[in-house]
Design an enzyme around this catalytic site. Sequence first.
Site, PDB file in Angstrom:
ATOM      1  N   TRP A 181      13.324  38.176  11.569  1.00 41.46           N
ATOM      2  CA  TRP A 181      12.501  38.434  10.370  1.00 41.46           C
ATOM      3  C   TRP A 181      13.077  39.689   9.705  1.00 41.46           C
ATOM      4  CZ3 TRP A 181       7.875  42.018  10.297  1.00 41.46           C
ATOM      5  CH2 TRP A 181       7.191  41.949   9.067  1.00 41.46           C
ATOM      6  N   ASP A 262       6.969  40.572  19.406  1.00 44.28           N
ATOM      7  CA  ASP A 262       6.312  40.440  18.112  1.00 44.28           C
ATOM      8  C   ASP A 262       5.615  39.081  18.132  1.00 44.28           C
ATOM      9  OD1 ASP A 262       5.513  40.156  15.518  1.00 44.28           O
ATOM     10  OD2 ASP A 262       7.486  40.478  14.606  1.00 44.28           O
ATOM     11  N   LYS A 298      -1.511  34.778   9.972  1.00 39.21           N
ATOM     12  CA  LYS A 298      -1.256  33.327   9.921  1.00 39.21           C
ATOM     13  C   LYS A 298      -2.331  32.534  10.656  1.00 39.21           C
ATOM     14  CE  LYS A 298       2.740  35.183   8.902  1.00 39.21           C
ATOM     15  NZ  LYS A 298       3.714  35.072   7.871  1.00 39.21           N
TER      16      LYS A 298
HETATM   17  N1  KET Z   1       6.411  39.399  12.492  1.00 35.82           N
HETATM   18  C1  KET Z   1       6.996  38.275  12.087  1.00 35.82           C
HETATM   19  C2  KET Z   1       7.969  37.605  12.970  1.00 35.82           C
HETATM   20  C3  KET Z   1       6.666  37.753  10.828  1.00 35.82           C
HETATM   21  O1  KET Z   1       7.235  36.627  10.443  1.00 35.82           O
HETATM   22  C4  KET Z   1       5.741  38.428   9.997  1.00 35.82           C
HETATM   23  C5  KET Z   1       5.444  37.934   8.645  1.00 35.82           C
HETATM   24  C6  KET Z   1       5.150  39.594  10.500  1.00 35.82           C
HETATM   25  C7  KET Z   1       5.515  40.056  11.759  1.00 35.82           C
HETATM   26  C8  KET Z   1       4.157  40.422   9.743  1.00 35.82           C
HETATM   27  O2  KET Z   1       3.113  39.816   9.157  1.00 35.82           O
HETATM   28  P1  KET Z   1       1.803  40.666   8.807  1.00 35.82           P
HETATM   29  O3  KET Z   1       1.232  39.999   7.630  1.00 35.82           O
HETATM   30  O4  KET Z   1       2.213  42.087   8.556  1.00 35.82           O
HETATM   31  O5  KET Z   1       0.944  40.580  10.014  1.00 35.82           O
HETATM   32  N2  KET Z   1       6.188  37.114   8.034  1.00 35.82           N
HETATM   33  C9  KET Z   1       5.975  36.472   6.737  1.00 35.82           C
HETATM   34  C10 KET Z   1       5.466  37.356   5.656  1.00 35.82           C
HETATM   35  C11 KET Z   1       6.259  38.593   5.406  1.00 35.82           C
HETATM   36  O6  KET Z   1       7.490  38.564   5.327  1.00 35.82           O
HETATM   37  O7  KET Z   1       5.613  39.657   5.288  1.00 35.82           O
HETATM   38  C12 KET Z   1       7.265  35.757   6.353  1.00 35.82           C
HETATM   39  O8  KET Z   1       8.264  35.843   7.083  1.00 35.82           O
HETATM   40  O9  KET Z   1       7.257  35.056   5.328  1.00 35.82           O
END
Ligand code: KET
Length: 462
Positions: A181, A262, A298
């Site tokens: 990511w 993560d 999610k």
């Molecule tokens: N870790 C991973 C692996 C991840 O894909 C995301 C979010 C996050 C942490 C953090 O999400 P949060 O909303 O801070 O709990 N991924 C999606 C959104 C983004 O990039 O912020 C994405 O990959 O589309």
Amino acid sequence: MASSMLSLGSTALLPREINKDKLKLGNSGSNPFLKAKSIGRVTMTVSVKPSRFEGITMAPPDPILGVSEAFKADTDDMKLNLGVGAYRTEELQPYVLNVVKKAENLMLERGDNKEYLPIEGLAAFNKATAELLFGAGHPVIKEQKVATIQGLSGTGSLRLAAALIERYFPGAKVVISSPTWGNHKNIFNDAKVPWSEYRYYDPKTIGLDFEGMIADIKEAPEGSFILLHGCAHNPTGIDPTPEQWVKIADVIQEKNHIPFFDVAYQGFASGSLDEDAASVRLFAERGMEFFVAQSYSKNLGLYAERIGAINVVCSSADAATRVKSQLKRIARPMYSNPPVHGARIVANVVGDATMFSEWKAEMEMMAGRIKTVRQKLYDSLVSKDKSGKDWSFILKQIGMFSFTGLNKAQSDNMTNKWHVYMTKDGRISLAGLSLAKCEYLADAIIDSYHNALLYWETPIEL
Ligand code: KET
């Protein structure tokens, strides 16, 4: 860019420095930043001051969230946003879980207040989140070996852990999968934690480079932090098998590394919260010390509530107490204390047997819809593409995404010609796809794959 200021005789409108100088209207003297202009009977003093921010250049758009901005600006009817990993309904609308609405109604009925939370967050949330991860009654919880504090979703929780690493493990490296990511690298860069990569994705097999992964983890300096995606690896959708997880744990233990999970997709990979926590629980069973960042963006659809947690599993309750105190010390000057709304939703849902089972059913429904569009996309590609290309990798990948293998030029073609918005590393979010759009997407992929560039090169990293 220079700033300018007009004065029509009233000094109240002038910036303080100019006011102080009691400048005569109509006479800029030798001050190079002031120019006098006469328009009829009104004399204007224009101050042309170079900005203090002259040295700040324009930042590039974010490789993931910037895609949504570009999507919004497109007026084409066929446009499709497969950029950000956010769940949509079959009608491609955002989805607020029924169980979330129920929990919110309950909060209103109870008249919950808006007092500050403690620095570590809502106690009921911290308890619930650790139990969801390890399983209620797990020895690490019973023996109070887990330091849990509420974070600003997954990102904020990762950032707290990065700050703890920077402070207490100076010089230690975090080793992350290639690819990963994109924001992982930003987080460690900003926290001034050095990082390097281990091999993960093999473009030849469109699968896991397990040998490379093990070799690179072995090679990392003893005591490194090994960043692992607990389930539904982003962006590849390729997870190690249970047997491979055992080997990963072996080599991490051998090298005295510290695992750093993560977990942003618990429940989204398989549809089961427990199954998706198996990797984390394997490490807990071995009595290892490690980090786990969690997110409810999610699995509970709480993207904008910024709710998650950082857990540090320690070998004693005493160590956990000390670690927790330092996490709080890091959080206090960053954001003081976390927001309460999402924390209450999670605590209410998990704390009520009926709502908890309703959540699980809705999560299965979301994971199920993604699996259905994954299958339909595969079927459409196979029936439309006559080249004999093997598209079965799409079915082998899990979670929200498919890593298509499309390179930057091909991804650009997807967007510029077909109005399909996706990240430039070739990732598409199947959570943003409907059954009705699968054939259109298959046409776009086939065209981009065969016509945008003549070769299939390694996708770029974000
Ligand atoms: N870790 C991973 C692996 C991840 O894909 C995301 C979010 C996050 C942490 C953090 O999400 P949060 O909303 O801070 O709990 N991924 C999606 C959104 C983004 O990039 O912020 C994405 O990959 O589309």
